[in-house]
Design an enzyme around this catalytic site. Structure first.
Site, mmCIF file in Angstrom:
data_model
loop_
_atom_site.group_PDB
_atom_site.id
_atom_site.type_symbol
_atom_site.label_atom_id
_atom_site.label_comp_id
_atom_site.label_asym_id
_atom_site.label_seq_id
_atom_site.Cartn_x
_atom_site.Cartn_y
_atom_site.Cartn_z
ATOM 1 N N LYS A 1 1.233 -1.621 -0.282
ATOM 2 C CA LYS A 1 0.341 -0.008 0.051
ATOM 3 C C LYS A 1 0.989 1.129 0.060
ATOM 4 O O LYS A 1 2.454 0.896 0.171
ATOM 5 C CB LYS A 1 -0.986 0.034 1.194
ATOM 6 C CG LYS A 1 0.170 0.238 2.056
ATOM 7 C CD LYS A 1 -1.167 0.373 3.892
ATOM 8 C CE LYS A 1 -0.493 0.098 5.281
ATOM 9 N NZ LYS A 1 -1.175 0.380 6.341
ATOM 10 N N ARG B 1 -10.625 0.460 14.386
ATOM 11 C CA ARG B 1 -11.212 1.261 12.947
ATOM 12 C C ARG B 1 -11.944 0.466 12.166
ATOM 13 O O ARG B 1 -13.281 0.450 12.269
ATOM 14 C CB ARG B 1 -9.758 1.771 12.711
ATOM 15 C CG ARG B 1 -8.330 2.062 13.624
ATOM 16 C CD ARG B 1 -6.815 2.284 13.304
ATOM 17 N NE ARG B 1 -6.984 0.897 12.224
ATOM 18 C CZ ARG B 1 -5.289 0.946 11.098
ATOM 19 N NH1 ARG B 1 -4.193 2.153 11.621
ATOM 20 N NH2 ARG B 1 -5.100 0.258 10.560
ATOM 21 N N TYR C 1 15.004 30.308 7.160
ATOM 22 C CA TYR C 1 14.079 31.132 7.957
ATOM 23 C C TYR C 1 13.712 31.439 9.636
ATOM 24 O O TYR C 1 13.790 30.060 10.129
ATOM 25 C CB TYR C 1 12.810 30.590 7.309
ATOM 26 C CG TYR C 1 11.988 30.478 6.058
ATOM 27 C CD1 TYR C 1 12.143 31.919 5.315
ATOM 28 C CD2 TYR C 1 12.388 29.218 5.467
ATOM 29 C CE1 TYR C 1 12.481 31.654 3.903
ATOM 30 C CE2 TYR C 1 11.831 29.488 3.973
ATOM 31 C CZ TYR C 1 12.028 30.701 3.008
ATOM 32 O OH TYR C 1 11.682 30.802 2.042
ATOM 33 N N MET D 1 11.076 24.473 2.183
ATOM 34 C CA MET D 1 10.232 23.183 1.148
ATOM 35 C C MET D 1 10.803 22.925 -0.045
ATOM 36 O O MET D 1 10.778 21.198 0.148
ATOM 37 C CB MET D 1 9.231 24.419 0.375
ATOM 38 C CG MET D 1 8.866 23.475 -0.304
ATOM 39 S SD MET D 1 7.081 24.577 -1.867
ATOM 40 C CE MET D 1 6.089 25.758 -0.406
#
Length: 389
Positions: A44, A142, A277, A325
């Site tokens: 998956k 779940r 940053y 990013m």
């Protein structure tokens, strides 16, 4: 971007090298751990970020008799790519591609009456009996059918549809909540309830081909949970399900993915120079900085800012300041490796490089997330594609 790549003629910005020989060896090691059961390789989420089709093929070559996916779309893509044999998918929503799944000869999981009804209607339409596995919620909370009246109703309706030739119940299954926490009381409780729900279904005429509850940690540590089939996800890719259980080598496993990038810039800066940053890192003295051209858009966790480890020029470095990013910076401590030098974020760890678990610790998460989140902007480069011998 997840298709097989050939060796590049020029250094790639970044690459995730996938060692298919390691994956095959992992599958064989896991089969040996559960020698009385068949093995399902769970592929998956694009094989946990490693590339579903190449990894599925390698797993089958190594003896995996089943493949597992979460969504039906993932399973159908495997069939479209020519993967043979048994493929199971378990995460359905109303209106899903039931008929396509039936016609592709997939095993589909059902946890409630709405899903069983949609499946039966699709089987009538297709004129082909569906292969269905009934999932029991034994305590994870779940997906899965609750014990008691809900399970009784689901089993009764499945048996009725089977008698009409609309489906065949091929499996009964469940999933552990805490198998990665040795000794957790829920493990024994879930096993007991699973046996009870199996016995009930079988008393009503269900004759499953496979009964299964063992995930990766249970495959490695709970032989009493192996039943007829074990489902190995993260362990297939050579990563331990939990540091508490041991490192991969303790189980004869080797991490399959090595993530690296080419240093894009090296420059000398003075002391007191802010980096990235927010200036959360300021150079303590004159030093050199290296620019690593991957960031959170590539799946590098921003939570590892100031902590993520990287091997550059034979030395461990640490992310300096915030991960952006598309890039982050490491303090090279005055060293000046040439641009293009390979920065290894993680790999098997036996060549001095960090591991996915090291990044998980730095980011406050689990190694599953580290490998799975590596994005499609990072090419997968497959090595050892041909099986030796």
């Amino acid at each position: 971007m997840n298709e097989t790549a050939t060796a590049p003629t020029a250094p790639l910005r970044a690459r995730a090298e996938i060692d298919l020989a390691a994956l095959r060896a992992n599958v064989r090691a896991l089969r040996a751990r559960a020698s009385g059961a068949a093995l399902m390789a769970v592929v998956k989420s694009d094989a946990y970020g490693h590339g579903a089709v190449p990894c599925a093929r390698a797993a089958v070559e190594a003896g995996a008799r089943w493949l597992g996916t979460a969504t039906p779309e993932e399973a159908l893509a495997l069939r479209k790519a020519g993967l043979p044999g048994r493929i199971m998918c378990w995460l359905w929503t109303p209106g899903g591609p039931w008929r396509e799944a039936i016609e592709a000869d997939l095993d589909v999981s059902v946890s409630g009456m709405w899903a069983l009804r949609e499946l039966v209607a699709a089987a009538r339409e297709a004129g082909v009996p569906a292969r269905v596995q009934l999932k029991a919620d034994t305590g994870l909370g779940r997906n899965g059918c609750q014990p008691g009246e809900d399970w009784a109703e689901l089993v009764a309706e499945a048996v009725r549809a089977q008698s009409e030739g609309l489906l065949r119940v091929t499996g009964l299954w469940s999933h552990f909540a805490c198998a990665d926490e040795p000794g957790h009381p829920s493990i024994a409780a879930q096993l007991t309830l699973f046996r009870e729900m199996l016995a009930y279904a079988e008393s009503r005429g269900v004759r499953p081909e496979v009964r299964h509850i063992a995930n990766s940690p249970a495959t490695l540590t709970l032989p009493e949970s192996h039943f007829d089939l074990v489902r190995t996800g993260i362990a297939t890719y050579g990563i331990s399900p939990s540091p508490e259980l041991g490192v991969p080598a303790d189980f004869g496993l080797r991490p399959v993915m090595t993530l690296s990038a080419s240093i894009a810039l090296v420059k000398r800066v003075p002391g007191g120079h802010g980096v990235s940053y927010g200036h959360h890192y300021v150079t303590p003295g004159e030093t050199t900085l290296g620019l690593v051209p991957v960031g959170y858009a590539d799946g590098i966790p921003r939570h590892a800012s100031g902590a993520g480890p990287v091997l550059v020029d034979g030395k461990w470095r640490t992310v300096a300041g915030r991960i952006a990013m598309d890039q982050f910076v490491v303090d090279l401590g005055g060293d000046e490796p040439p641009t293009g030098t390979r920065a290894v974020l993680f790999g098997p760890g036996d060549r001095g490089e960090p591991t996915a678990e090291d990044w998980a610790q730095a980011a406050g998460t689990i190694a599953y997330e580290i490998v799975t989140r590596i994005g499609t902007r990072v090419p997968r480069v497959y090595v050892n594609e041909e099986q030796a011998g």
